[in-house]
Design an enzyme around this catalytic site. Structure first.
Site, mmCIF file in Angstrom:
data_model
loop_
_atom_site.group_PDB
_atom_site.id
_atom_site.type_symbol
_atom_site.label_atom_id
_atom_site.label_comp_id
_atom_site.label_asym_id
_atom_site.label_seq_id
_atom_site.Cartn_x
_atom_site.Cartn_y
_atom_site.Cartn_z
ATOM 1 N N GLU A 1 -10.075 5.721 6.908
ATOM 2 C CA GLU A 1 -8.665 6.011 6.959
ATOM 3 C C GLU A 1 -8.176 7.250 6.209
ATOM 4 O OE1 GLU A 1 -8.242 1.834 5.262
ATOM 5 O OE2 GLU A 1 -6.339 1.889 6.629
ATOM 6 N N ARG B 1 1.058 -1.441 -0.005
ATOM 7 C CA ARG B 1 -0.046 0.073 0.042
ATOM 8 C C ARG B 1 0.801 1.283 0.051
ATOM 9 N NH1 ARG B 1 -5.206 1.759 0.433
ATOM 10 N NH2 ARG B 1 -6.304 -0.459 0.613
HETATM 11 N N1 MTE Z 1 -12.724 4.884 14.171
HETATM 12 C C1 MTE Z 1 -12.753 4.576 15.393
HETATM 13 N N2 MTE Z 1 -13.668 5.388 16.094
HETATM 14 N N3 MTE Z 1 -12.011 3.701 16.153
HETATM 15 C C2 MTE Z 1 -11.224 2.760 15.452
HETATM 16 O O1 MTE Z 1 -10.714 1.936 15.549
HETATM 17 N N4 MTE Z 1 -10.339 2.376 13.049
HETATM 18 C C3 MTE Z 1 -10.150 2.838 11.660
HETATM 19 C C4 MTE Z 1 -11.155 3.502 10.959
HETATM 20 N N5 MTE Z 1 -11.792 4.270 12.023
HETATM 21 C C5 MTE Z 1 -11.141 3.224 13.896
HETATM 22 C C6 MTE Z 1 -11.840 4.206 13.284
HETATM 23 C C7 MTE Z 1 -9.515 2.076 10.735
HETATM 24 S S1 MTE Z 1 -7.915 1.771 10.612
HETATM 25 C C8 MTE Z 1 -10.051 1.497 9.857
HETATM 26 S S2 MTE Z 1 -9.600 0.449 8.624
HETATM 27 C C9 MTE Z 1 -11.678 1.760 9.658
HETATM 28 O O2 MTE Z 1 -12.123 2.617 10.779
HETATM 29 C C10 MTE Z 1 -12.432 0.457 9.828
HETATM 30 O O3 MTE Z 1 -13.728 0.608 9.840
HETATM 31 P P1 MTE Z 1 -14.642 0.916 8.528
HETATM 32 O O4 MTE Z 1 -14.065 0.027 7.420
HETATM 33 O O5 MTE Z 1 -16.050 0.323 8.814
HETATM 34 O O6 MTE Z 1 -14.632 2.147 8.101
HETATM 35 N N1 HPA Z 2 -5.656 -2.631 4.510
HETATM 36 C C1 HPA Z 2 -5.904 -3.149 5.521
HETATM 37 N N2 HPA Z 2 -5.557 -4.534 5.997
HETATM 38 C C2 HPA Z 2 -5.100 -5.491 4.925
HETATM 39 C C3 HPA Z 2 -5.111 -4.865 3.546
HETATM 40 C C4 HPA Z 2 -5.177 -3.238 3.399
HETATM 41 O O1 HPA Z 2 -5.163 -2.747 2.365
HETATM 42 N N3 HPA Z 2 -4.541 -5.763 2.893
HETATM 43 C C5 HPA Z 2 -4.567 -6.617 3.322
HETATM 44 N N4 HPA Z 2 -4.773 -6.386 4.828
HETATM 45 MO MO1 MOS Z 3 -7.595 -0.055 9.280
HETATM 46 S S1 MOS Z 3 -5.288 0.036 9.241
HETATM 47 O O1 MOS Z 3 -7.348 -1.036 7.723
HETATM 48 O O2 MOS Z 3 -7.454 -1.593 10.226
#
Ligand code: MTE
Ligand code: HPA
Ligand code: MOS
Length: 768
Positions: free
Chosen positions: A720, A317
């Site tokens: 993210e 990534r």
């Molecule tokens: N928001 C909160 N409040 N707590 C979390 O742990 N994790 C982040 C983001 N927002 C997180 C957060 C990360 S690393 C990811 S990948 C996404 O939430 C995952 O959730 P989603 O795919 O439903 O957005």
């Molecule tokens: N994001 C988070 N987790 C993962 C990914 C990614 O792109 N690819 C494999 N595991």
């Molecule tokens: Mo988020 S770093 O893809 O859990």
């Protein structure tokens, strides 16, 4: 179209399903679950050495402590001591060799945590010390990697750089980051009949915990059930490494026959589990008089730690985001995941994206300073545009580009040009305090960069009273996924949100799930839930059509009712009627992301279904005598497609930005010469506090911008991308330092821009 009378539906600002429980402290986390009598608690015995052979482990003294029920080492694991998410050979307890200071070598279960802690201190290990490899530089020198280097190529970078009118090169780095979730890593393993095990785990990835527990216990997957109601934050830290904690708890539960809870204390959580990867970069770029990049060569080296974990995906990534929003006609990127005797680093919000963008943003600034040009002019010279300027270094066509709209939008809203002049005027008359201002555009690819992970399942039941049970493979970590998916089902059935209960993610309800990660939780699970709801809706439509004596096409769901012209039934009446007609009111749903493919060998393909865009303008002030700095104002414009829930998305944008701000300013991980992490608590590791939030903080969601790709109700992922908007804070601090030399010099100032580093940069820029 949903009427406003409906208390549900998508594109509306419904609160988080646990909002009241979060703020009143009534939300139940694993450590709050009522304890079954006999439940054992755990403390880990860890290696004090970063690299050592384990000659022997003597657990006798620990076992003799009254209240201790079991002490286990690698030798006591009934199945396979390996929970690697991608490769293999990643033990839960050190096997023969301890590979970082903090590596668990034994686990003690006792009637309470204090007893377990005292006993763990009595585990006697005979170590033969080896020379550790601690830093990225040392690992690069010794070619110590956890996996083969990754190479991405487009065109001929070397030739383009050689032929370019201008060439520059540089070296930089960026720090790691602790997840600092409020709820630390925790799992409760409860033995069941036969060899079955139920595990309550604070994990983003119930299925991987299920697999890890099954492997370590030596039982099939169907003997293990993993349930996750919620996490008190995860941020990537519980994507793979929650499995280690859960598997240790399960091994002890098997050994004792009792429920076992492992809850890491904060210091141990920080020492024992991995973080964001710190990186080292070396770049060379060739460009013309207008600042247009002709060729870019970057070496990326990440500190993977003792094992691979997810490092190669993170690196993938990073390489896929080293272009950020810029067309690089000739690129040569190499990524090295360095094996070091430090804790294994892992996923963290952005997953390599933030690190990848550090270099290109630095290169843009480096070009500007070299040519004496405005940084924004260099950006504009390089933005992705129409063909042929729309192909990424990995071969994906950027077909949904809204960079221009986002950059122009935020520049207007934040009055960027005028404020740049004001900042310059301020600096003229302020010798000690200097201000800086910078904009950063962000493009972030949405989809897991491993094709197979882009799938999801859901399970929906409609009960005869018209209430709905919803389950899906996604986990709730505070990001608001559960309310978003409930909104999707509410929209499908046109029923109020309070009729829908989302039950905890569980491997026995929806199997073979992916981690809730890569920001795709709502994209994937939303589609799966919609599929399930639509299957039931179609059957109910048939029943209604029969009842009213009309064609199914004439049946309409709206406002908790089902209409045929002006005749109608309530949703619950139709549910009851469907049951009486012996029509199934339960369905599973499934989704897989279309149109994506990826060749991991050549690093070419279309790994992302679409991109999420955003831009931020940050204004900072630095004290040139102390290096201290503050963010004065931040203005953000984020592209959420047509937002599923603008309130939740706003929270994600604010939270992501502030978390990113911590990464680029105050959060510094510090290991001593003996490889021991010395910043393992809030006294030494500084995450942003409420007073660090910019006093002027204006967040906007891009309007009238439906996702051109067919995502769930044309929304975009938001979890993210906003973290990377905080790069603007780092760039603004660099701008403030640069003001000391009339923006003519390029200095080294890597994130995190701590006061010490800012001061060093101030001295460098002032040096003759
Ligand atoms: N928001 C909160 N409040 N707590 C979390 O742990 N994790 C982040 C983001 N927002 C997180 C957060 C990360 S690393 C990811 S990948 C996404 O939430 C995952 O959730 P989603 O795919 O439903 O957005
Ligand atoms: N994001 C988070 N987790 C993962 C990914 C990614 O792109 N690819 C494999 N595991
Ligand atoms: Mo988020 S770093 O893809 O859990």
């Amino acid at each position: 179209m949903t009427s406003s009378a409906l208390k549900g539906g998508v594109h509306r600002a419904w609160r988080h399903e646990s909002a009241e429980k979060h703020v009143t402290g009534r939300a139940v986390y694993i450590d709050d679950m009522p304890s079954v009598p006999g439940t054992q608690e755990v403390w880990l015995a860890t290696s004090p050495h970063p690299h050592a052979r384990i000659r022997s482990i003597d657990c006798a003294a620990a076992r003799a402590v009254p209240g201790v029920s079991a002490v286990v080492t690698a030798a006591d694991i009934p199945g396979v001591n390996d929970v690697a998410p991608i490769f293999s050979g990643e033990p839960i307890l050190a096997d023969g060799v301890a590979e970082y200071a903090g590596h668990p070598v034994a686990a003690v279960a006792a009637s309470d945590r204090d007893t377990a802690r005292r006993a763990a201190a009595l585990v006697a290990v005979d170590y033969e010390l080896f020379e550790p490899v601690l830093t990225i530089e040392e690992a690069m020198e010794r070619e110590s990697y956890v996996a083969a280097p990754q190479v991405m190529k487009r065109g001929d970078a070397a030739a383009a750089i050689a032929a370019a009118p201008h060439r520059i090169s540089g070296e930089a780095g960026c720090g790691g980051q602790d997840h600092f979730y409020l709820e630390g890593q925790v799992a409760l393993a409860v033995p069941q009949e036969d060899s079955d095990m139920t595990v309550y785990s604070s994990t983003q990835h119930p299925t991987e915990v299920q697999h890890g527990v099954a492997h370590t216990l030596g039982v099939p997957a169907n003997a293990v059930t993993v349930e996750v109601r919620r996490m008190g934050g995860a941020f990537g830290g519980k994507e793979s490494q929650a499995t280690i904690v859960a598997a240790i708890a399960a091994v002890l539960a098997r050994a004792t026959g009792l429920p076992v809870k492992l809850r890491l204390a904060r210091d141990d959580d920080m020492i024992v589990t991995g973080k964001r990867h710190d990186f080292l970069f070396r770049y060379e770029v060739g460009f013309d008089e207008q600042g247009r990049i002709a060729g870019l060569d970057i070496l990326f080296a990440a500190r993977a730690g003792n094992v691979a974990d997810l490092s190669t995906s993170v690196m993938g990534r990073a390489l896929c985001h080293a272009d950020n929003c810029y067309d690089i006609p000739n690129a040569h990127f190499r990524g090295y995941c360095c094996k070091t005797n430090t804790v294994s680093n892992t996923a963290f919000r952005g997953f390599g994206g933030p690190q990848g963008m550090v270099v290109i943003e630095l290169a843009i600034e480096h070009i500007a300073r070299t040519l004496g040009m405005d940084v924004e002019a260099v950006r504009r010279a390089n933005y992705y545009g129409d063909a042929p300027r729309n192909v990424t270094p990995y071969g994906q066509v950027v077909d949904d580009n809204v960079i221009g709209e986002v950059v122009d939008g935020i520049s207007g809203k934040a009055d960027y040009e005028a404020r740049r002049r004001e900042v310059a005027a301020f600096n003229e008359s302020s010798p000690v305090i200097k201000k800086g201002i910078a904009m950063v555009p962000i493009k972030f690819g949405i989809s897991f960069n491993v094709k197979s992970l882009n799938q999801a399942g859901a399970l929906v039941h409609v009960y005869t009273d018209g209430s709905v049970h919803l389950n899906h493979g996604g986990t709730e970590m505070g990001q608001g996924l559960y309310v978003k998916i409930a909104q999707v089902v509410s929209e499908a059935f046109q029923i109020d949100l309070d009729r829908i209960r989302v039950s905890p993610a569980s491997t026995d309800k929806v199997p073979n799930t992916s981690a809730t990660a890569a920001s795709s939780g709502s994209d994937l699970n939303g589609m799966a839930a919609l599929d399930a709801a639509n299957r039931i809706k179609e059957r109910m439509t048939g029943v209604a059509a029969e009842h009213f004596g009309v064609e199914p096409g004439e049946i309409r769901f709206a406002d908790n009712r089902i209409y045929a012209g002006n005749r109608s039934l309530t949703f619950d009446e139709l549910a009851k009627m469907s049951w009486a007609e012996r029509v199934s009111l339960s369905a599973t749903g499934f989704y897989r992301t279309p149109d994506i493919h990826w060749d991991g060998e050549t690093m070419q393909g279309r790994p992302f279904f679409y991109y999420a865009y955003g831009a931020c303008i940050a204004e900072v002030a630095i004290d040139t005598l102390t290096g201290e700095n503050r963010v004065l104002r931040a203005d953000i414009l984020e592209d959420c497609g047509t937002s599923l829930n603008p309130a939740i998305d706003l929270g994600q944008i604010e939270g992501g930005f502030v978390q990113g701000m911590g990464w680029v300013t105050t959060e510094e991980l510090w290991w001593d010469a003996g490889g021991r992490l010395r910043t393992h608590g809030p006294s030494t590791y500084k995450i942003p506090g409420s007073r660090d939030v910019p006093p002027a903080f204006n967040v906007h969601i891009l309007e009238d911008s439906p996702n051109p790709h067919p995502t769930i109700f044309r929304s975009k992922a938001v979890g993210e991308p906003p973290l990377m908007l905080a790069l603007s804070v780092w760039l603004a601090i660099r701008d403030a330092v640069s003001a000391l030399a009339d923006h003519r010099r390029f200095v080294r100032l890597d994130p995190p821009a701590t006061p010490e580093r800012v001061l060093a940069a101030v001295e460098e820029v002032r040096a003759p």
